[in-house]
Design an enzyme around this catalytic site. Sequence first.
Site, PDB file in Angstrom:
ATOM      1  N   SER A 261       0.836  -1.203   0.000  1.00 22.48           N
ATOM      2  CA  SER A 261       0.000   0.000   0.000  1.00 22.48           C
ATOM      3  C   SER A 261       0.867   1.248   0.000  1.00 22.48           C
ATOM      4  O   SER A 261       2.066   1.183   0.274  1.00 22.48           O
ATOM      5  CB  SER A 261      -0.893   0.010   1.234  1.00 22.48           C
ATOM      6  OG  SER A 261      -0.124   0.392   2.365  1.00 22.48           O
ATOM      7  N   LYS A 262       0.238   2.371  -0.281  1.00 28.22           N
ATOM      8  CA  LYS A 262       1.002   3.622  -0.292  1.00 28.22           C
ATOM      9  C   LYS A 262       1.558   3.934   1.093  1.00 28.22           C
ATOM     10  O   LYS A 262       2.586   4.580   1.219  1.00 28.22           O
ATOM     11  CB  LYS A 262       0.159   4.765  -0.842  1.00 28.22           C
ATOM     12  CG  LYS A 262      -1.098   5.061  -0.065  1.00 28.22           C
ATOM     13  CD  LYS A 262      -1.868   6.192  -0.752  1.00 28.22           C
ATOM     14  CE  LYS A 262      -3.127   6.511   0.048  1.00 28.22           C
ATOM     15  NZ  LYS A 262      -4.010   7.423  -0.628  1.00 28.22           N
ATOM     16  N   ARG A 263       0.869   3.448   2.117  1.00 27.34           N
ATOM     17  CA  ARG A 263       1.360   3.671   3.488  1.00 27.34           C
ATOM     18  C   ARG A 263       2.702   2.959   3.700  1.00 27.34           C
ATOM     19  O   ARG A 263       3.579   3.470   4.371  1.00 27.34           O
ATOM     20  CB  ARG A 263       0.363   3.156   4.539  1.00 27.34           C
ATOM     21  CG  ARG A 263      -0.992   3.799   4.448  1.00 27.34           C
ATOM     22  CD  ARG A 263      -1.025   5.188   5.112  1.00 27.34           C
ATOM     23  NE  ARG A 263      -2.151   5.940   4.567  1.00 27.34           N
ATOM     24  CZ  ARG A 263      -2.173   7.236   4.363  1.00 27.34           C
ATOM     25  NH1 ARG A 263      -1.118   7.984   4.655  1.00 27.34           N
ATOM     26  NH2 ARG A 263      -3.238   7.825   3.864  1.00 27.34           N
TER      27      ARG A 263
END
Length: 510
Positions: A261-263
């Site tokens: 994920s972008k996180r």
Amino acid sequence: MKDVRVRFAPSPTGPLHMGGVRTALFNYLLAKQNGGKMILRIEDTDQTRLVPGAEAYIKESLAWTGIKFDEGIDGKGDFGPYKQSERKDIYQKYIRELLDSGKAYYAFDTPENLEEIRKEYETKGERFMYNFATRNQMDNSLSMTSNEVEERLAKGDPYVIRFKIPENQEIAMYDLVRGEVLVNSNTLDDKVLMKSDGLPTYHLANIVDDHLMQISHVIRGEEWLPSLPLHYLLYEAFGWNKPQFAHLPLIMKPVGKGKLSKRDGAKMGFPVFPLQWQDPKTGEIYAGYKEDGYFPESFVNLLALLGWNPGTEQEIFTMDELIELFDLSRVNKSGAKFDPEKAKWFQHQHLQKKSIEELVDLFVPVLQAQLGYTIEGKAIRDYSKKVIELLKDRATFVKDFWEQGAFFFTAPTDYAPKAVKKQWKTQTSDLMQEVIELLKDIEPWEAASIKEKLSDWINTKEIGFGKVMQPLRLSLVGDLKGPDLFVILEMLGKNETLKRIESAVEKLSK
Ligand code: GLU
């Protein structure tokens, strides 16, 4: 393979994740390998989820990677429009067909009603499904006369159109990556095909467009595999031939479980997006491969090996080699773990493949930006060339030439404190004064002769080599790093060298 026509069909609901670029890439490779066509279709029927700037971002990202489209962009192609929001009338026609043949029906259930029923089921410990077992008790055209339906529609009651999933049908599917997949239709809901705003949902628009655009292979992410049974049934309902399907494995987090994920990227310091993206709502900025200094060919190479392998030891590929070697049957079923260090390794390898001249071309603008002024002419190119030759082996990004070699271009303004503490003793300044005197007379100013003279002098003085060389390096570089010191001396030239030592003596004398 005959008439390969593939499409990349992103929804402009945000920036394109690297997994999305990989999907586009695999489609592109198959198309090019077979002399087929690559199509870009924008799936923007869910107007509530559109994000400003996302469509432009998608196009820019794909252009950067070198994935080119034959249709669907810049007015090219005979199957347009290629934007679903501009195809409303087309979907109307096909939904009509399903309604007329009784394969789809109007449903007037309000969201509140549906929610209530869902809760009721939940309290019983069950999951509500809108399907063969329940549809007859719901507020839909199946349980009304056609007059009633007309009335409700005329009144302007909000409705959706649902697909009537056939009862208890074994759906046998074939996926080029996964092989046979079998699902019973009783596990499926009567999916919504069209919403009150007259726009189709993803499922209807996707099937209709793949059919009309004569798509031969649907290659997309694994997250769409659960939709495949519905898509099969839709093709059957229309009586259309199906394309072939291939669902690509997910790209997984470097550590732990789950989808990348972008996180993860933000947390661990690596990009998950091709280009930098600023979230228009929060203003948050997400790193991009391009801005982080990756070459498009490195990015393409690393993506290709996330979920695919050539069956040999080879890991470094150009786009042309990938086009030649790519094979859907060598795509893995299981998720591909993303390794940010390996990503850097690909970039390092591709940088090593570049010629010095190419690297000079790439480096000069970086240099100008860092220095804040423009240097014209051959001298700076020749000088940069030497710097690059010295640093190339250990460099991963073009910016490394600056990060590791700024001292070739500007005198250090400060000196690494730890190194100073360790290497600049009380007697060092006097010693450096002597070095200045010695260097003044060296001719020709070449690494070899400087080395010889300096070494002789150190030997006769009977002091350790390090006692001279380390502070000398510190004076020229500002730190204890960098390539061979005599080469640095030669490159800086006598004047600059003397100036830097004098300046260090002045600043560091205790
Ligand atoms: N619009 C879908 C997406 O954003 C396309 C899925 C498909 O390729 O069928 O991923």
